[in-house]
Design an enzyme around this catalytic site. Structure first.
Site, PDB file in Angstrom:
ATOM      1  N   CYS A 112      12.447  20.586   2.077  1.00  9.42           N
ATOM      2  CA  CYS A 112      13.471  19.752   2.713  1.00  9.42           C
ATOM      3  C   CYS A 112      14.736  19.723   1.860  1.00  9.42           C
ATOM      4  O   CYS A 112      14.663  19.668   0.637  1.00  9.42           O
ATOM      5  CB  CYS A 112      12.966  18.326   2.905  1.00  9.42           C
ATOM      6  SG  CYS A 112      11.868  18.144   4.295  1.00  9.42           S
ATOM      7  N   ASP A 116      -1.582  -0.796   1.535  1.00  6.61           N
ATOM      8  CA  ASP A 116      -1.640  -1.279   0.159  1.00  6.61           C
ATOM      9  C   ASP A 116      -1.599  -2.797   0.092  1.00  6.61           C
ATOM     10  O   ASP A 116      -2.362  -3.416  -0.652  1.00  6.61           O
ATOM     11  CB  ASP A 116      -0.491  -0.686  -0.662  1.00  6.61           C
ATOM     12  CG  ASP A 116      -0.478  -1.225  -2.080  1.00  6.61           C
ATOM     13  OD1 ASP A 116      -1.492  -1.077  -2.785  1.00  6.61           O
ATOM     14  OD2 ASP A 116       0.545  -1.825  -2.472  1.00  6.61           O
TER      15      ASP A 116
END
Length: 171
Positions: free
Chosen positions: A80, A131
């Site tokens: 990218c 998380d």
């Protein structure tokens, strides 16, 4: 490859990976929207909605994580290009039961698209939800993660088709 199939552009003449040269590409306004979902127990979603997760405001933290990840996509995805993003918007919705939906829209003006930035944003936001909520539930599932729309550039506009996975390009 069959006739009419898009050419893979991330390989050089030796068949090795390369970063595509975008030097000659036109600067255009580009937008991409992606989504993912986090499936969880209804009790976990209720904790998120009520602010009962001990680590804090899950959606606020996930929103910031998604924005930060979009800005760092080129550090995560090797081929990218680093992009100057003009806007990143993360939105959350839920089905009132067991699924949190995360959607990101990313915008820029430049020579290459922002599909990967939108996909990275929703992925990081979903991982942040996991998380922050894993003490309440470890069985959460993330996905599917998918591109919904993209506009701008040589390949034109794309709008994801129906839930059966069919896709289509709009011009």
């Amino acid at each position: 490859m069959a006739t009419g199939d898009p050419q893979l552009t991330h390989f050089n003449e030796e068949g090795r990976a390369r970063m595509v040269d975008i030097t000659g590409k036109e600067m255009t306004h580009r937008t991409a929207t992606a989504e993912t979902a986090v499936r969880m127990k209804p009790s976990t979603l209720a904790l998120i909605r009520s602010g009962g997760i001990a680590k804090g405001d899950v959606l606020a933290v996930a929103q910031v994580a998604g924005i930060m990840a979009a800005k760092q996509t080129s550090a995560w995805i090797p081929m990218c290009h680093p992009l100057a993003l003009r806007g990143v918007d993360i939105r959350f919705s839920d089905n009132g039961s067991d699924t949190l939906r995360i959607e990101a829209t990313v915008r820029t003006t430049g020579p290459t698209g922002v599909e990967m930035e939108a996909l990275t944003a929703v992925s990081a936001a979903a991982l942040t939800v996991y998380d922050m909520c894993k003490a309440a539930e470890k069985e959460m599932e993330i996905g599917p993660t998918r591109l919904l729309t993209k506009s701008g550039g040589k390949s034109g506009d794309y709008v994801r088709g129906g839930e059966d996975g069919a896709t289509g390009n709009a011009t």
